[in-house]
Design an enzyme around this catalytic site. Structure first.
Site, short mmCIF file in Angstrom:
data_model
loop_
_atom_site.label_atom_id
_atom_site.label_comp_id
_atom_site.label_asym_id
_atom_site.label_seq_id
_atom_site.Cartn_x
_atom_site.Cartn_y
_atom_site.Cartn_z
N ASP A 23 0.79 -1.25 0.00
CA ASP A 23 0.00 0.00 0.00
C ASP A 23 0.82 1.29 0.00
OD1 ASP A 23 -1.84 -1.97 0.24
OD2 ASP A 23 -2.89 -1.16 1.96
N ASP A 65 -4.63 -0.74 -1.71
CA ASP A 65 -5.95 -0.57 -1.15
C ASP A 65 -6.78 0.02 -2.29
OD1 ASP A 65 -7.05 -1.09 1.36
OD2 ASP A 65 -7.00 1.00 1.98
N HIS A 67 -10.54 0.70 -2.86
CA HIS A 67 -11.91 0.68 -2.36
C HIS A 67 -12.92 1.24 -3.36
CE1 HIS A 67 -10.35 -0.37 1.52
NE2 HIS A 67 -9.85 0.81 1.81
N SER A 73 -15.43 0.64 5.36
CA SER A 73 -14.43 1.13 6.31
C SER A 73 -14.44 2.66 6.43
CB SER A 73 -13.02 0.68 5.89
OG SER A 73 -12.55 1.44 4.79
N HIS A 84 -10.68 6.94 1.65
CA HIS A 84 -9.30 6.91 1.15
C HIS A 84 -9.17 5.84 0.08
CE1 HIS A 84 -9.56 3.73 4.15
NE2 HIS A 84 -8.63 3.10 3.44
N LYS A 109 -6.84 -4.94 -3.38
CA LYS A 109 -7.58 -5.59 -2.28
C LYS A 109 -8.62 -4.65 -1.69
CE LYS A 109 -4.07 -4.15 0.93
NZ LYS A 109 -4.85 -3.17 1.69
N GLU A 116 -14.20 -5.26 4.81
CA GLU A 116 -12.84 -4.73 4.99
C GLU A 116 -11.86 -5.86 4.72
OE1 GLU A 116 -10.70 -2.75 4.54
OE2 GLU A 116 -10.56 -1.39 6.26
N ALA A 144 0.37 0.25 6.31
CA ALA A 144 0.94 0.73 7.56
C ALA A 144 1.25 -0.46 8.46
CB ALA A 144 -0.08 1.64 8.25
N CYS A 148 -2.23 -2.93 7.46
CA CYS A 148 -2.10 -3.79 6.29
C CYS A 148 -0.80 -4.58 6.27
CB CYS A 148 -2.30 -2.97 5.03
SG CYS A 148 -4.04 -2.44 4.90
C1 VGL Z 1 -4.75 0.67 5.72
C2 VGL Z 1 -6.28 1.63 7.16
C3 VGL Z 1 -7.26 1.53 6.20
C4 VGL Z 1 -3.35 0.23 5.48
C5 VGL Z 1 -5.72 0.57 4.76
O1 VGL Z 1 -2.91 0.17 4.31
O2 VGL Z 1 -2.64 -0.09 6.46
N1 VGL Z 1 -5.04 1.19 6.92
N2 VGL Z 1 -6.98 1.00 5.01
ZN ZN Z 2 -8.38 1.06 3.40
#
Ligand code: VGL
Ligand code: ZN
Length: 205
Positions: A23, A65, A67, A73, A84, A109, A116, A144, A148
């Site tokens: 990500d 990510d 979405h 989420s 996001h 993903k 989620e 992060a 993830c």
């Molecule tokens: C993530 C929060 C929401 C990540 C993704 O990539 O860690 N964190 N969506």
């Molecule tokens: Zn996300």
């Protein structure tokens, strides 16, 4: 002689290794919709790994990510996060800066509106695809640490891959102070091995 001797505990890259970058997207960097503190610091760190893997002809996989609008989420739907990484928008693009090889494979993903999926293995063909390509060992970094990266590493171990966690190329969101350190602990406890770039055997960048 400009070759430095391998450090004790050095890791030599070999066939069956892949770099899994989690990500590395605009929305997770400073100024983005869900900015990870100091998230941009992973870019130069990952560049070194990206260059090395590409040079050695090893597989690079990028998760993203991805979405739909109105993902479960998002706080607009009662979820924990501001909207996001909406598929196809600038915030979902890969960050500028990293030297992403043209041959890198992309794994999208969390594409379903009502589910989620932090992990790159959840609801994707990632495990099967890696196995089919003969991958045994995954070097995992990105964003992060406490979401993830953590879930991706734990799933990778459950799927039977060996995991090296790039501790110099991850950053946490830290909704609660200490979340990053706890996530690292959990990954190491589950069997991931920590590695820094300097521990890779062979020439530096
Ligand atoms: C993530 C929060 C929401 C990540 C993704 O990539 O860690 N964190 N969506
Ligand atoms: Zn996300």
């Amino acid at each position: 002689m400009n070759e430095t001797p391998d450090l004790p505990g050095a890791v030599r890259l070999r066939a069956g290794d892949a770099l899994l970058v989690v990500d590395l997207q605009r929305d997770f960097l400073p100024g983005g919709a869900l900015a990870v503190p100091d998230g941009d610091r992973v870019v130069p760190a990952l560049n070194r790994y990206l260059e090395r893997f590409e040079r050695e002809g090893l597989l690079v996989v990028l998760t993203r990510d991805w979405h739909p609008t109105g993902h479960v989420s998002f706080n607009t739907r009662g979820g924990p996060w501001p909207p996001h990484c909406v598929a196809g928008t600038p915030g979902a693009e890969f960050a500028p800066g990293p030297r992403l090889p043209a041959s890198a494979q992309i794994c999208s993903k969390a594409t379903q509106p009502d589910a989620e999926a932090y992990s790159g293995f959840e609801g994707t063909e990632l495990a099967a695809s890696l196995r089919q390509q003969g991958i045994k060992r995954l070097f995992v970094g990105g964003l992060a640490t406490d979401y993830c990266v953590r879930t991706t590493v734990l799933d990778a171990l459950r799927e039977g891959f060996e995991v090296l966690l790039l501790v110099d190329a991850i950053r946490p969101v830290e909704v609660q102070p200490g979340d990053g350190a706890r996530a690292e602990q959990a990954m190491l406890q589950a069997g991931a091995r920590p590695i820094r770039f300097e521990q890779l055997a062979g020439p530096g960048t």
